[in-house]
Design a protein around this motif. Structure first.
Motif, short mmCIF file in Angstrom:
data_model
loop_
_atom_site.label_atom_id
_atom_site.label_comp_id
_atom_site.label_asym_id
_atom_site.label_seq_id
_atom_site.Cartn_x
_atom_site.Cartn_y
_atom_site.Cartn_z
N LEU A 14 0.86 -1.18 0.00
CA LEU A 14 0.00 0.00 0.00
C LEU A 14 0.90 1.24 0.00
CD1 LEU A 14 -2.57 -1.08 2.77
CD2 LEU A 14 -2.51 -1.72 0.34
N PHE A 15 0.78 2.04 -1.03
CA PHE A 15 1.65 3.20 -1.20
C PHE A 15 0.88 4.51 -1.00
CE2 PHE A 15 3.38 -0.16 -3.83
CZ PHE A 15 4.76 -0.04 -3.74
N ASP A 16 1.42 5.40 -0.19
CA ASP A 16 1.01 6.78 -0.26
C ASP A 16 1.47 7.29 -1.63
OD1 ASP A 16 0.20 9.42 0.66
OD2 ASP A 16 2.33 9.84 0.83
N CYS A 17 0.91 8.41 -2.09
CA CYS A 17 1.31 8.91 -3.41
C CYS A 17 2.29 10.08 -3.29
CB CYS A 17 0.08 9.32 -4.22
SG CYS A 17 0.46 9.84 -5.91
N ASP A 18 1.80 11.23 -2.82
CA ASP A 18 2.61 12.45 -2.79
C ASP A 18 3.75 12.33 -1.77
OD1 ASP A 18 1.11 14.10 -4.68
OD2 ASP A 18 -0.52 13.90 -3.23
N GLY A 19 4.97 12.50 -2.26
CA GLY A 19 6.13 12.40 -1.39
C GLY A 19 6.64 10.99 -1.20
N THR A 20 5.88 10.02 -1.73
CA THR A 20 6.26 8.60 -1.60
C THR A 20 6.56 8.00 -2.97
OG1 THR A 20 4.98 8.33 0.44
CG2 THR A 20 5.51 6.33 -0.79
N ILE A 21 5.57 8.03 -3.86
CA ILE A 21 5.79 7.57 -5.23
C ILE A 21 6.32 8.73 -6.08
CG2 ILE A 21 4.71 6.67 -7.32
CD1 ILE A 21 2.61 5.33 -5.54
N VAL A 22 5.70 9.89 -5.90
CA VAL A 22 6.05 11.05 -6.71
C VAL A 22 6.61 12.16 -5.82
CG1 VAL A 22 4.42 10.58 -8.57
CG2 VAL A 22 3.66 11.91 -6.61
N VAL A 112 -2.78 2.43 -4.02
CA VAL A 112 -2.39 3.75 -3.58
C VAL A 112 -3.43 4.21 -2.56
CG1 VAL A 112 -2.18 6.18 -4.23
CG2 VAL A 112 -1.16 4.42 -5.67
N VAL A 113 -2.95 4.69 -1.41
CA VAL A 113 -3.82 5.18 -0.35
C VAL A 113 -3.38 6.61 -0.06
CG1 VAL A 113 -4.68 4.80 1.99
CG2 VAL A 113 -4.00 2.84 0.57
N SER A 114 -4.20 7.57 -0.50
CA SER A 114 -3.76 8.96 -0.51
C SER A 114 -4.74 9.90 0.17
CB SER A 114 -3.56 9.40 -1.97
OG SER A 114 -3.24 10.77 -2.05
N PRO A 150 -6.61 5.00 11.06
CA PRO A 150 -6.27 3.82 10.26
C PRO A 150 -7.23 3.53 9.12
CG PRO A 150 -7.24 3.14 12.34
CD PRO A 150 -7.02 4.62 12.44
N GLU A 151 -8.37 4.23 9.07
CA GLU A 151 -9.42 3.88 8.11
C GLU A 151 -8.96 3.78 6.66
OE1 GLU A 151 -13.64 5.48 6.28
OE2 GLU A 151 -12.91 6.41 8.11
N PRO A 152 -8.16 4.75 6.13
CA PRO A 152 -7.80 4.63 4.71
C PRO A 152 -7.05 3.34 4.38
CG PRO A 152 -7.36 6.85 5.52
CD PRO A 152 -7.69 6.02 6.71
N PHE A 153 -6.07 2.96 5.22
CA PHE A 153 -5.31 1.74 4.94
C PHE A 153 -6.16 0.49 5.18
CE2 PHE A 153 -1.53 4.54 5.70
CZ PHE A 153 -1.01 4.42 4.42
N SER A 179 -1.05 6.21 10.83
CA SER A 179 -2.21 5.52 10.29
C SER A 179 -1.90 4.04 10.05
CB SER A 179 -2.63 6.19 8.98
OG SER A 179 -3.66 5.48 8.33
N ALA A 180 -0.73 3.78 9.46
CA ALA A 180 -0.33 2.39 9.19
C ALA A 180 -0.18 1.61 10.50
CB ALA A 180 0.98 2.37 8.41
N GLU A 181 0.47 2.22 11.48
CA GLU A 181 0.65 1.53 12.77
C GLU A 181 -0.69 1.25 13.43
OE1 GLU A 181 3.39 3.92 15.05
OE2 GLU A 181 5.12 2.87 14.19
#
Length: 199
Positions: A14-22, A112-114, A150-153, A179-181
């Motif tokens: 599960l990837f964040d987008c801004d600052g993580t992928i891009v 992607v979880v953004s 934690p809801e988004p993940f 959130s992940a934790e």
């Protein structure tokens, strides 16, 4: 530089987008500055990064509260995102994350979880030509509580049909890691370009 991945048989990434992928955070900051100047609202760079991962509408509401303003949330959100999209030709990826995505693609599902709107996330991924790598997007407006909740993940894991403990999260911001934790997931922190350059 390769990412240090925990030794565990993960079933989803599960990837964040801004600052993580891009490497989009500097562009987002410029877009925020331009949009908020129209309302004479200040947004310090330190505060911007501290609030990384929070949904855009939530940030606007918080800025209204902190500055005793009444900016129209939907209007400012649309303006800020439009300004960001204008700068997309400048967008770069985070090299080690892109390398890991290409290496692992097809082995396990990706999401992607953004905290960004779907339009912005789709535009960023399309700019880099990697939208097809992701089985699922979970974006702002598609959950009730944003990071650090934690809801988004948890929603992404549920939609993928994968237990939370079998998901690995890639994040750059403290709210996302929290959130992940809280979701019971292991995580990999992606350093900012400034931190990476200092190594």
């Amino acid at each position: 530089m390769k990412l240090a991945i925990p030794d565990y048989p993960f079933k989803a990434y599960l990837f964040d987008c801004d600052g993580t992928i891009v490497d989009s955070m500097p562009l987002h900051f410029v877009a925020w500055g331009k949009a908020l100047r129209e309302w004479e609202c200040a947004f310090a760079e330190e505060q911007f990064y501290a609030w990384g991962g929070r949904p855009v509408d939530e940030i606007i509401r918080a800025l209204n509260e902190v500055n005793n303003l009444h900016m129209p949330v939907d209007e400012v959100l649309r303006r800020k995102e439009a300004l960001f999209v204008e700068m997309l030709p400048q967008l770069q990826g985070i090299p080690e994350v892109l390398e890991h995505i290409e290496h692992s693609y097809g082995k396990i599902p990706f999401a992607v979880v953004s905290g960004g709107p779907r339009r912005s996330v789709e535009a960023s991924l399309n700019t880099l030509g990697i939208r097809d790598r992701f089985d699922l997007l979970v974006c702002a407006g598609e959950y009730t509580k944003g990071k650090p909740d934690p809801e988004p993940f948890l929603k992404a894991a549920n939609l993928l049909g994968i237990a939370p403990e079998d998901c690995l999260v890639f994040e750059d911001a403290d709210p996302g890691i929290a959130s992940a934790e809280a979701a019971g997931m292991q995580w990999v922190k992606i350093d900012s370009p400034t931190v990476r350059a200092a190594r």
